[in-house]
Design a protein around this motif. Structure first.
Motif, PDB file in Angstrom:
ATOM      1  N   ARG A 124       0.838  -1.201   0.000  1.00 31.56           N
ATOM      2  CA  ARG A 124       0.000   0.000   0.000  1.00 31.56           C
ATOM      3  C   ARG A 124       0.875   1.255   0.000  1.00 31.56           C
ATOM      4  O   ARG A 124       0.422   2.333  -0.385  1.00 31.56           O
ATOM      5  N   LEU A 129       1.373   2.788  -6.097  1.00 30.00           N
ATOM      6  CA  LEU A 129       0.017   2.728  -5.568  1.00 30.00           C
ATOM      7  C   LEU A 129      -0.363   4.054  -4.910  1.00 30.00           C
ATOM      8  O   LEU A 129      -1.509   4.496  -5.021  1.00 30.00           O
ATOM      9  N   HIS A 180      -1.345  -9.206  -2.470  1.00 27.05           N
ATOM     10  CA  HIS A 180      -0.920  -7.829  -2.733  1.00 27.05           C
ATOM     11  C   HIS A 180      -1.965  -7.097  -3.574  1.00 27.05           C
ATOM     12  O   HIS A 180      -2.456  -6.030  -3.193  1.00 27.05           O
ATOM     13  N   GLN A 184      -4.867  -4.274  -2.568  1.00 21.98           N
ATOM     14  CA  GLN A 184      -4.850  -2.950  -3.172  1.00 21.98           C
ATOM     15  C   GLN A 184      -6.206  -2.605  -3.781  1.00 21.98           C
ATOM     16  O   GLN A 184      -6.686  -1.476  -3.649  1.00 21.98           O
ATOM     17  N   TYR A 187      -8.570  -1.907  -0.910  1.00 23.32           N
ATOM     18  CA  TYR A 187      -8.165  -0.653  -0.279  1.00 23.32           C
ATOM     19  C   TYR A 187      -8.690   0.546  -1.069  1.00 23.32           C
ATOM     20  O   TYR A 187      -9.159   1.525  -0.493  1.00 23.32           O
TER      21      TYR A 187
END
Length: 347
Positions: A124, A129, A180, A184, A187
């Motif tokens: 993150r 990102l 991962h 993401q 999120y």
């Protein structure tokens, strides 16, 4: 400042590269040592710390506040549960657990004990990102219609790490690279309504999944997540299309590579991408079509550890919560079920 005394459960690549340098940099942590089974290496880098002979020796040490569970995935649930039962806070690497039921149990146990439990989703805080999030937060693309995230590699050779290439509850690309890009997506966009997945075995002599293609269904949005080992010429790692425009960004974060060669993180220049990896923004602003490169924000995994410190010292929410870990496992479980049944799975 409260000093959080911390122990690692291993000092292999992850302990040496991803954890110890940031624990050393952050003034709110003190690294007390690591459990080391055969090779005794941590004191070569940190002479003042201890090499613990067993998990029990860490659990019985009343001075330890926080334990980082950075062992193979199929041990995460067992070790994290013991850490929490011993009254210590925990950081657990991805994949959080081997299955959804384990994730739910750990989250409930941490809540019951009043302890902080965080999942180490360090990416993150990758530079790319952070830049993607800034573009989304600025609403430069309008309503998002679709997004595609890639974690591509070209590496047809099987890993020398036996636990990664044998069938066990933690092996396979879905639980290695999958967490991962799943994390993401959640999120940035939250939980989807449904999941469809295609999971394959593509390398010669592999016995574990090494290709994934996941489609997340939202009411007005679709997100595709892809990872595999036969991408010699990489795609953009992030492709976002909205009703006003698009943003494309390659994977350019330098942190892992610099940590692997022994560079020490800092709070000023760390995580600065090399030129040539800027994102491409092609959109409409105030009636004018623009197509330009976007400077990449700095990445820094230090911010994860700052979040953990704030959570423990000041009772703030963890930077990546146990519920975040549960949500990722929910997607992984649905993806396996979708692949098995060849159909979309409602959440």
């Amino acid at each position: 400042m409260q000093i959080i005394k911390t122990a690692l459960l291993s000092y292999g690549m992850s302990g040496k590269v991803f954890h110890a340098p940031f624990l050393e940099l952050h003034p709110g942590f003190e690294l007390l040592g690591s459990w080391e089974r055969s090779k005794k290496l941590i004191q070569e880098d940190y002479p003042e710390v201890k090499s613990f002979p067993s998990l029990e020796s860490i659990l019985e040490d009343k001075s330890i506040d926080l334990v980082i569970v950075n062992t193979p995935i199929d041990t995460h649930f067992e070790y994290a549960k013991k850490v929490l039962l011993a009254g210590k806070h925990a950081i657990v690497e991805k994949s959080f657990t081997s299955n959804l039921a384990e994730a739910i149990e750990l989250a409930a146990l941490a809540k019951e004990k009043g302890l902080k439990l965080s999942v180490f989703q360090n990416r993150r805080w990758d530079s790319e990102l952070k830049t993607v999030k800034k573009i989304l937060d600025s609403k430069l693309l309008g309503e998002i219609v679709e997004a595609e995230f890639h974690f591509d590699r070209y590496n047809p050779v099987l890993s020398p790490k036996v636990h990664k290439e044998t069938v066990n509850s933690g092996s396979g690309i879905m639980k290695d690279l999958g967490p991962h890009i799943i994390d993401q997506a959640l999120y940035l966009f939250g939980l989807p309504n449904a999941v469809f997945a295609d999971i394959r075995f593509t390398r010669d002599q592999t016995v574990i999944d090494d290709y994934l293609d996941i489609l997340l269904f939202y009411s007005n949005l679709r997100i595709r997540l892809k990872a595999g080992f036969f991408v010699r010429e990489p795609n953009p790692s992030y492709v976002i299309h909205g009703k006003k425009g698009s943003f494309l960004k390659s994977r350019g974060d330098v942190q892992e590579d610099e940590l692997k060669i022994g560079k020490k993180p800092n709070l000023t220049t760390w995580g600065t991408e090399k030129e040539g990896h800027e994102g491409l923004l092609h959109t409409e602003i105030d009636g004018k079509i623009i197509k330009e490169k976007v400077p990449t924000l700095q990445g820094n995994y230090y911010d994860f550890f700052e979040g953990v410190h704030q959570a423990i010292a000041n009772d703030k929410t963890e930077p990546v919560t146990a519920q975040d870990g549960v949500n990722v496992m929910r997607i992984i479980e649905a993806a396996f079920l979708s692949n098995e049944q060849k159909k979309t799975i409602d959440l």
